[in-house]
Design an enzyme around this catalytic site. Structure first.
Site, PDB file in Angstrom:
ATOM      1  CE1 TYR A   1      -2.303   3.249   2.489  1.00 10.37           C
ATOM      2  CE2 TYR A   1      -3.906   2.206   1.065  1.00 10.37           C
ATOM      3  CZ  TYR A   1      -3.533   3.252   1.887  1.00 10.37           C
ATOM      4  OH  TYR A   1      -4.396   4.313   2.087  1.00 10.37           O
TER       5      TYR A   1
ATOM      6  CE  LYS B   1      -3.649   4.844  -1.441  1.00 15.45           C
ATOM      7  NZ  LYS B   1      -4.773   5.372  -2.220  1.00 15.45           N
TER       8      LYS B   1
HETATM    9  N1  LIG Z   1      -9.962   6.056   5.322  1.00 13.68           N
HETATM   10  C1  LIG Z   1      -8.727   6.448   5.583  1.00 13.68           C
HETATM   11  O1  LIG Z   1      -8.349   6.612   6.764  1.00 13.68           O
HETATM   12  C2  LIG Z   1      -7.749   6.690   4.492  1.00 13.68           C
HETATM   13  C3  LIG Z   1      -8.041   6.411   3.157  1.00 13.68           C
HETATM   14  N2  LIG Z   1      -7.105   6.702   2.187  1.00 13.68           N
HETATM   15  C4  LIG Z   1      -7.395   6.478   0.788  1.00 13.68           C
HETATM   16  O2  LIG Z   1      -8.632   7.113   0.468  1.00 13.68           O
HETATM   17  C5  LIG Z   1      -9.289   6.403  -0.581  1.00 13.68           C
HETATM   18  C6  LIG Z   1     -10.705   6.042  -0.139  1.00 13.68           C
HETATM   19  O3  LIG Z   1     -10.592   5.268   1.034  1.00 13.68           O
HETATM   20  P1  LIG Z   1     -11.881   4.900   1.908  1.00 13.68           P
HETATM   21  O4  LIG Z   1     -13.015   5.799   1.563  1.00 13.68           O
HETATM   22  O5  LIG Z   1     -11.426   4.820   3.309  1.00 13.68           O
HETATM   23  O6  LIG Z   1     -12.177   3.423   1.377  1.00 13.68           O
HETATM   24  P2  LIG Z   1     -13.528   2.596   1.352  1.00 13.68           P
HETATM   25  O7  LIG Z   1     -13.115   1.144   1.311  1.00 13.68           O
HETATM   26  O8  LIG Z   1     -14.451   3.076   2.392  1.00 13.68           O
HETATM   27  O9  LIG Z   1     -14.157   2.971  -0.092  1.00 13.68           O
HETATM   28  C7  LIG Z   1     -13.487   2.570  -1.242  1.00 13.68           C
HETATM   29  C8  LIG Z   1     -14.369   2.871  -2.426  1.00 13.68           C
HETATM   30  O10 LIG Z   1     -13.719   2.421  -3.600  1.00 13.68           O
HETATM   31  C9  LIG Z   1     -14.593   1.561  -4.329  1.00 13.68           C
HETATM   32  N3  LIG Z   1     -13.824   0.542  -5.064  1.00 13.68           N
HETATM   33  C10 LIG Z   1     -13.071  -0.446  -4.523  1.00 13.68           C
HETATM   34  N4  LIG Z   1     -12.550  -1.217  -5.496  1.00 13.68           N
HETATM   35  C11 LIG Z   1     -12.990  -0.696  -6.675  1.00 13.68           C
HETATM   36  C12 LIG Z   1     -12.811  -1.056  -8.026  1.00 13.68           C
HETATM   37  N5  LIG Z   1     -12.067  -2.101  -8.383  1.00 13.68           N
HETATM   38  N6  LIG Z   1     -13.408  -0.290  -8.971  1.00 13.68           N
HETATM   39  C13 LIG Z   1     -14.157   0.772  -8.617  1.00 13.68           C
HETATM   40  N7  LIG Z   1     -14.373   1.171  -7.355  1.00 13.68           N
HETATM   41  C14 LIG Z   1     -13.795   0.425  -6.402  1.00 13.68           C
HETATM   42  C15 LIG Z   1     -15.488   0.953  -3.265  1.00 13.68           C
HETATM   43  O11 LIG Z   1     -16.704   0.519  -3.793  1.00 13.68           O
HETATM   44  P3  LIG Z   1     -16.953  -0.988  -4.290  1.00 13.68           P
HETATM   45  O12 LIG Z   1     -16.220  -1.931  -3.370  1.00 13.68           O
HETATM   46  O13 LIG Z   1     -18.456  -1.124  -4.194  1.00 13.68           O
HETATM   47  O14 LIG Z   1     -16.423  -1.036  -5.699  1.00 13.68           O
HETATM   48  C16 LIG Z   1     -15.698   2.150  -2.364  1.00 13.68           C
HETATM   49  O15 LIG Z   1     -16.726   2.965  -2.876  1.00 13.68           O
HETATM   50  C17 LIG Z   1      -8.411   5.186  -0.863  1.00 13.68           C
HETATM   51  O16 LIG Z   1      -7.572   5.463  -1.955  1.00 13.68           O
HETATM   52  C18 LIG Z   1      -7.579   5.040   0.407  1.00 13.68           C
HETATM   53  O17 LIG Z   1      -6.341   4.406   0.162  1.00 13.68           O
HETATM   54  C19 LIG Z   1      -5.891   7.241   2.483  1.00 13.68           C
HETATM   55  C20 LIG Z   1      -5.567   7.499   3.777  1.00 13.68           C
HETATM   56  C21 LIG Z   1      -6.439   7.229   4.858  1.00 13.68           C
HETATM   57  C1  LIG Z   2      -3.477   6.065   6.832  1.00 15.11           C
HETATM   58  C2  LIG Z   2      -3.629   4.832   5.957  1.00 15.11           C
HETATM   59  O1  LIG Z   2      -3.775   5.190   4.627  1.00 15.11           O
HETATM   60  C3  LIG Z   2      -4.767   4.036   6.484  1.00 15.11           C
HETATM   61  O2  LIG Z   2      -4.206   2.922   7.121  1.00 15.11           O
HETATM   62  C4  LIG Z   2      -4.911   1.788   6.840  1.00 15.11           C
HETATM   63  O3  LIG Z   2      -4.734   0.698   7.330  1.00 15.11           O
HETATM   64  C5  LIG Z   2      -5.867   1.993   5.797  1.00 15.11           C
HETATM   65  O4  LIG Z   2      -5.458   1.152   4.766  1.00 15.11           O
HETATM   66  C6  LIG Z   2      -5.784   3.486   5.491  1.00 15.11           C
HETATM   67  O5  LIG Z   2      -5.497   3.659   4.145  1.00 15.11           O
END
Ligand SMILES: NC(=O)C1=CN([C@@H]2O[C@H](COP(=O)(O)OP(=O)(O)OC[C@H]3O[C@@H](n4cnc5c(N)ncnc54)[C@H](OP(=O)(O)O)[C@@H]3O)[C@@H](O)[C@H]2O)C=CC1
Ligand SMILES: C[C@H](O)[C@@H]1OC(=O)[C@H](O)[C@@H]1O
Length: 254
Positions: free
Chosen positions: A157, A161
């Site tokens: 991951y 990123k």
């Molecule tokens: N939450 C956090 O604390 C943090 C998140 N991030 C990043 O922020 C972004 C969003 O994270 P977060 O909202 O927490 O994640 P979630 O798992 O809550 O949401 C992920 C979204 O992506 C969609 N998704 C997953 N796989 C696919 C695919 N193959 N094609 C299309 N859509 C897809 C999912 O929908 P579905 O499965 O229905 O396709 C869902 O809507 C990510 O890139 C994550 O790495 C970064 C740092 C911290």
């Molecule tokens: C801060 C990170 O991005 C956070 O840590 C996790 O374990 C999740 O994967 C989020 O992306």
């Protein structure tokens, strides 16, 4: 109309079915953008479209697995057919499998990088073809502080990123002359389905807070302003940058 207003702009937000992407889709719609919302779950997207339309916005659901070959181009094409153009891409869809480096399998490597890095690039490429041609575009990639500093949440991951952050710089180098600004937001922890399990562990949450100068995890609202800013004309001279939305975590040395 302020430079932050997105009226007249069309945006694609990937991973919009829940979590951060859902919040950003609603935020960009409130700022005036027409939004094409993308994920694999039609039901979640339909609910979001209804929410946005009930709030007076315009939205369109595109159920797609963006890791599938050709899907990025199909998403961009469907957006243009629905709204007549494309100005903003929020590359948000992402996932993680939190393995120790000695335990990472090839299957895990392929699954994480396919979405977090490869799909993010090909979404940017598909949108970039339209944006460079029209001499206007905004690409906002969602990376992680895990791409800036070492976290316990998995090496694959982190590498993905970090790759998004460097991809942002090279795309900015190549596309800024066409008026296409490419930037990244690097979030720390926000409560979403991706992190719910971790954040429900009191000891883990305390570890997070001990590393966060602001003393709290992020609220999804904290991401909407930076995303609107980078998607707007207010950021017309910013390209290749990464904004950590992290409560100060990434600068906490000791
Ligand atoms: N939450 C956090 O604390 C943090 C998140 N991030 C990043 O922020 C972004 C969003 O994270 P977060 O909202 O927490 O994640 P979630 O798992 O809550 O949401 C992920 C979204 O992506 C969609 N998704 C997953 N796989 C696919 C695919 N193959 N094609 C299309 N859509 C897809 C999912 O929908 P579905 O499965 O229905 O396709 C869902 O809507 C990510 O890139 C994550 O790495 C970064 C740092 C911290
Ligand atoms: C801060 C990170 O991005 C956070 O840590 C996790 O374990 C999740 O994967 C989020 O992306």
């Amino acid at each position: 109309m302020t430079r932050f207003d997105l009226t007249g702009k069309t945006a694609v937000i990937t991973g919009a079915g829940r979590g951060i992407g859902r919040a950003l889709a609603r935020g960009l719609a409130e700022a005036g953008a027409q939004v094409a919302v993308v994920s694999r779950s039609q039901a979640q997207l339909d609910e979001l479209v209804q929410e946005i339309e009930q709030a007076g916005g315009r939205a369109f659901a595109i159920a797609a697995d963006i890791t599938e070959s050709g899907a990025p181009e199909q998403v961009v094409q469907a957006t243009i057919e629905q709204f007549g153009g494309l100005h903003i891409l929020v590359n948000n869809a992402g996932m993680n499998i939190r393995s120790k480096a000695l335990d990472v399998t090839e299957e895990e490597w392929d699954r994480i990088t396919a979405l977090d890095l490869k799909a993010a690039f090909f979404m940017a490429q598909a949108a970039g073809k339209v944006m460079c041609e029209q001499k206007y575009g905004r690409i906002v990639n969602i990376a992680s502080v895990g791409g800036l500093v070492a976290l316990r949440t998995g090496v694959v991951y982190a590498a993905s990123k970090a790759g998004v952050i460097q991809m942002t710089r090279v795309l900015a180098l190549e596309w800024s002359k066409f008026g296409v600004c490419v930037n990244t937001i690097a979030p720390w922890y926000f409560r979403t389905p991706l992190t719910e399990t971790l954040l429900n562990d009191p000891a883990y949450l305390q570890d997070i807070l001990n590393r966060t100068p602001m003393g709290r995890i992020g609220e999804l609202e904290d991401l909407i302003g930076p995303a609107i800013f980078l998607a707007s004309d207010a950021a017309a001279y910013i390209s290749g940058q990464t904004i950590a939305v992290d409560g100060g975590m990434s600068v906490y040395g000791f």
